[in-house]
Each structure stands twice: as structure tokens, then as C-alpha cells.
Design a protein around this motif. Structure first.
Motif, short mmCIF file in Angstrom:
data_model
loop_
_atom_site.label_atom_id
_atom_site.label_comp_id
_atom_site.label_asym_id
_atom_site.label_seq_id
_atom_site.Cartn_x
_atom_site.Cartn_y
_atom_site.Cartn_z
N GLY A 250 7.03 15.99 3.86
CA GLY A 250 6.75 16.20 2.45
C GLY A 250 6.49 14.93 1.67
O GLY A 250 5.98 14.97 0.54
N GLN A 251 6.82 13.78 2.23
CA GLN A 251 6.55 12.51 1.55
C GLN A 251 5.07 12.15 1.65
O GLN A 251 4.36 12.60 2.55
N THR A 252 4.63 11.31 0.73
CA THR A 252 3.23 10.88 0.71
C THR A 252 2.89 10.12 1.99
O THR A 252 3.67 9.27 2.45
N ASN A 253 1.74 10.46 2.55
CA ASN A 253 1.29 9.78 3.78
C ASN A 253 1.11 8.29 3.50
O ASN A 253 0.29 7.89 2.69
N ALA A 254 1.91 7.47 4.19
CA ALA A 254 1.88 6.03 3.93
C ALA A 254 0.52 5.43 4.30
O ALA A 254 0.03 4.52 3.61
N VAL A 255 -0.09 5.92 5.37
CA VAL A 255 -1.38 5.38 5.80
C VAL A 255 -2.47 5.74 4.79
O VAL A 255 -3.28 4.89 4.41
N THR A 256 -2.48 6.98 4.33
CA THR A 256 -3.46 7.39 3.32
C THR A 256 -3.27 6.63 2.01
O THR A 256 -4.24 6.31 1.32
N ALA A 257 -2.00 6.33 1.67
CA ALA A 257 -1.72 5.59 0.44
C ALA A 257 -2.34 4.19 0.47
O ALA A 257 -2.73 3.65 -0.56
N VAL A 258 -2.44 3.60 1.66
CA VAL A 258 -3.10 2.28 1.79
C VAL A 258 -4.61 2.45 1.79
O VAL A 258 -5.35 1.65 1.21
N TRP A 259 -5.09 3.53 2.43
CA TRP A 259 -6.53 3.71 2.63
C TRP A 259 -7.26 4.08 1.34
O TRP A 259 -8.35 3.56 1.05
N GLU A 260 -6.70 4.96 0.56
CA GLU A 260 -7.40 5.50 -0.60
C GLU A 260 -7.86 4.44 -1.61
O GLU A 260 -8.98 4.52 -2.12
N PRO A 261 -7.03 3.44 -1.97
CA PRO A 261 -7.48 2.47 -2.98
C PRO A 261 -8.51 1.46 -2.49
O PRO A 261 -9.01 0.66 -3.29
N LEU A 262 -8.84 1.48 -1.18
CA LEU A 262 -9.76 0.47 -0.66
C LEU A 262 -11.14 0.60 -1.30
O LEU A 262 -11.59 1.71 -1.61
#
Length: 411
Positions: A250-262
Motif C-alpha cells: 500500500g505504500q508509494t512505489n519507491a522506484v516510481t517516485a524516483v522515475w516520475e519527476p525525471l
């Protein structure tokens, strides 16, 4: 008529006029003080004052000559001390340039207090002490440099940071440069050094925050800037993948959290896409990985991404196979694509098609992974002879990497 004759005539004319003026009216001067009095004519008084002025001028000239002569002759004069110190400093700098650190340190340290520019001597002496690994003396000389020239705090701080980096004192160097940036926020070389330190300390989060400023000031060459950005984001994605393995559901995907702002340009980079999708696959996010790879490969064909596309399982395996088969029209003999198609066919339980794709891939390029896939498939199909033959070929591929050693003769 020559100039000398004109000068003589001018002097005679002035003398004649003065003589006429004296003869006509000599004037009168009276100086009285208490019981003393001096009486004379105006012209005698003027002559006396003129003579007195000439005498004083001559006396001043004599004193000046004696003073200059004394400075040059007196070995302890300030002039001679500075001259000797400059000579010693020059010898010290020559020794420094030649790499004679002990002599350079001795000469530069001795001459520094007496030269006109002590800062250069102290900084060079500090570097010589650093080369001799006398770090206490090095730091002491840097402090003396600051005490003699406080306005050179930037140059001294940069030198200190460079020496600390060379010693491997990365945390201390970072503290030095951070103070420098706080006092001089526009100092770009300090910014560049801080970026290098963050990279060596593997502090990727802070280095990411510096990337826009490094890019704006063009402190790195375009290729260096691009390589640094790749290094930073590959490390951040990898770290996010490691954190994601310990996240609660249920926690935010850590990998996606890095990828999205790129930035968009980085999201189109094959190397970063590969790392991103590898981390997603490791976290079980294979559907998102397949979608990302599919969109990327529609834009640009890349063998590494194709290889990964054959390893991830999308939402619709049949559609995934069809998508990959469309690329076969432009790359009919690409061994990587054929291997990926073989694996996708296996995922769809299309055993015959999988065997065709794998055999075509192996025929295009003899690869150990393709060989292993074929051995496994043939064994499950019950074709033991073909499986053993392929297994033997695979062994020969691996044997090519083995060292040449004596073997027993078969009986």
C-alpha cells in the motif's frame, strides 16, 4: 644664433634691470627683537633668503642621497631584507617546481614573512608539506597564510579542500567547501568540487539537487554532465529498488517516485529505462515494466530493452508476443529479438513456435542463454537426442572460456 648665446643675453638683461632697480631705490628692511635689530636693503634681504633656500635644498638632497646609499649599503635595511627574501623565495619555487619538497618547504617557509607577497609562498609551502605527508605542518602554514592575507580566504579554502581531497579526508573537504559556498555562494569552482565530493561519497540525493545548478553554469562538458546524470539516477533507482523490497503493501512505489519527476529526455534514455524496468521486475511490478518497455521500443529499437522485454510478463501475454513479432519485420535476423520471441512464445504455451524462434536465434548467434533455453524446451518435449546434442554444444561454448589444461586420455 645658438641657444647658449640667447641664454647669456637673457641673464645679462635681467642683471642690468636688477642693477638699475637697486640703483634707483635699494629699499629698506628692519628686523627688531628685544635689544637686537637688523637693518639692510630689500635686495640684500631677498638675496639672503634665496641663498638660504638654496642651502636648505642642497641639504635635503644630500640627506636623500645618504639615505638611499644607506639602504643599499646597509645589509640589515628593509630594502636588502626584501631583496634577499625574494631571492630565497625564487629558489624555493624552483625547488617546488622540480619536486624537491624538503628544500622547497625550508626555503619558502623561511622567506614567506619577509616577501612582498607572502601568500604565494605559504600556499606553495603548504603543498610541499602535503607532499611530504606532514599534514600538521601543512595546516599550520595554511593558517599562517590566512593570518598574513585574510582577504585571500577563498584561495586558501580552495587549496585546503584540494589537499584534504588528496588525503582522502572527504568529509573534512566537504565541510571546508560548504563554508566557502556559504560565504561566497557564487564561487563556481567550489560548486564543482562539492559535486565531485558527493559522487565520491555516493550521496546521490544531494548530488541530484546540484545537477540543475551544474547544468545552468555549464561547469561540466555536455558529455560529462550527461554521464553524471546517468550515474546519479541509476544509483537513485537502484537504491529505491532496494528500499522497495522492504516496503509495506500500500505504500508509494519507491522506484516510481524516483522515475516520475525525471525530465522527459532522461525518461527516453535506454540505459535509465533498463534500470527502471529491472527494479520494477525485482519488485514484481512486471506489468508496469512491460508497458514502459513497449512504449520505449516503439520509439527506438534497443537490443538490451528487447532482451528485457522477453523476460517480463505483461498483462496480456498474447498481445505482448504480437507486439514483439511486429519488430521482426525490420529485424528478421536479430538474435536478441528471436530469443525474446522464443521466451514469449513459451509464456503463451506455443511450444513449436518457441522452438523455431529459439533455433533461429541460436543459428544467428551461438549464445549460452539461447542454448540453455533450447535444452530445457527439448527435454520437456521429450526429444532427448536433440536435447543432449544441444547440451553438448552448450558445454563447448562454456569450454571456450576455460583455461587450457592437461586432460586424461579417454580409454
Amino acid at each position: 644664433m645658438s641657444k647658449s648665446y640667447l641664454a647669456i643675453l637673457a641673464v645679462l638683461l635681467v642683471a642690468a634691470l636688477l642693477g638699475m632697480a637697486v640703483a634707483e631705490d635699494p629699499g629698506y628692511i628692519l628686523i627688531a627683537w628685544r635689544n637686537m635689530s637688523i637693518e639692510t636693503s630689500i635686495w640684500v634681504g631677498v638675496g639672503f633668503l634665496l641663498a638660504l633656500w638654496l642651502l636648505l635644498s642642497l641639504l635635503r638632497a644630500v640627506i636623500r642621497v645618504l639615505n638611499v646609499s644607506g639602504r643599499r649599503i646597509n645589509p640589515w635595511s628593509r630594502h636588502n631584507r626584501e631583496r634577499r627574501a625574494n631571492q630565497v623565495a625564487t629558489r624555493g619555487l624552483l625547488e617546488f617546481a622540480e619536486g624537491h619538497w624538503s628544500n622547497a618547504l625550508r626555503l619558502l617557509k623561511r622567506s614567506a614573512p619577509h616577501t612582498e607577497q607572502p601568500l604565494i609562498n605559504y600556499l606553495a609551502a603548504a603543498r610541499a608539506a602535503h607532499e611530504l605527508e606532514d599534514y600538521v605542518e601543512c595546516d599550520s602554514l595554511l593558517r599562517e597564510a590566512y593570518e598574513t592575507t585574510p582577504k585571500a580566504d577563498v584561495a586558501i579554502a580552495v587549496t585546503q579542500a584540494q589537499l584534504q581531497i588528496a588525503r582522502g579526508q572527504l568529509e573534512q573537504a566537504l565541510a571546508t567547501l560548504t563554508r566557502l559556498r556559504k560565504d561566497h555562494p557564487k564561487h563556481l569552482y567550489a560548486l564543482k568540487l562539492i559535486g565531485q565530493l558527493y559522487a565520491r561519497l555516493e550521496d546521490w540525493t544531494r548530488l541530484e539537487q546540484l545537477l540543475p545548478e551544474l547544468r545552468r553554469h555549464k561547469l561540466l562538458k555536455p558529455a560529462e554532465q550527461q554521464a553524471l546524470e546517468h550515474q546519479v539516477y541509476i544509483a537513485l533507482l537502484t537504491q529505491a529498488g532496494q528500499r522497495g523490497q522492504h516496503q509495506e503493501p500500500g505504500q508509494t512505489n519507491a522506484v516510481t517516485a524516483v522515475w516520475e519527476p525525471l525530465p522527459k529526455t532522461l525518461k527516453q534514455d535506454p540505459a535509465l529505462i533498463e534500470v527502471y524496468c529491472l527494479q520494477l521486475r525485482a519488485l514484481g511490478q512486471t506489468e508496469l515494466a512491460e508497458e514502459t518497455l513497449r512504449h520505449a521500443l516503439r520509439q527506438n529499437f534497443n537490443e538490451r530493452l528487447v532482451h528485457l522485454y522477453g523476460l517480463v510478463q505483461g498483462k496480456d501475454p498474447a498481445r505482448q508476443l504480437t507486439t514483439a513479432e511486429h519488430w521482426l519485420a525490420e529485424h528478421p535476423h536479430n538474435a536478441t529479438l528471436l530469443l525474446a520471441l522464443g521466451r514469449l512464445a513459451l509464456r503463451n504455451s506455443l511450444w513449436g513456435k518457441a522452438r523455431e524462434y529459439l533455433e533461429a536465434s541460436y543459428g544467428s548467434k551461438r549464445d549460452i542463454q539461447t542454448c540453455a533455453e533450447l535444452v530445457r524446451l527439448l527435454e520437456h518435449l521429450g526429444d532427448q537426442a536433440a536435447s543432449q546434442a544441444m547440451l553438448h554444444q552448450g558445454f563447448e561454448l562454456m569450454a571456450n572460456d576455460l583455461p587450457e589444461l592437461p586432460m586424461p586420455t579417454p580409454r
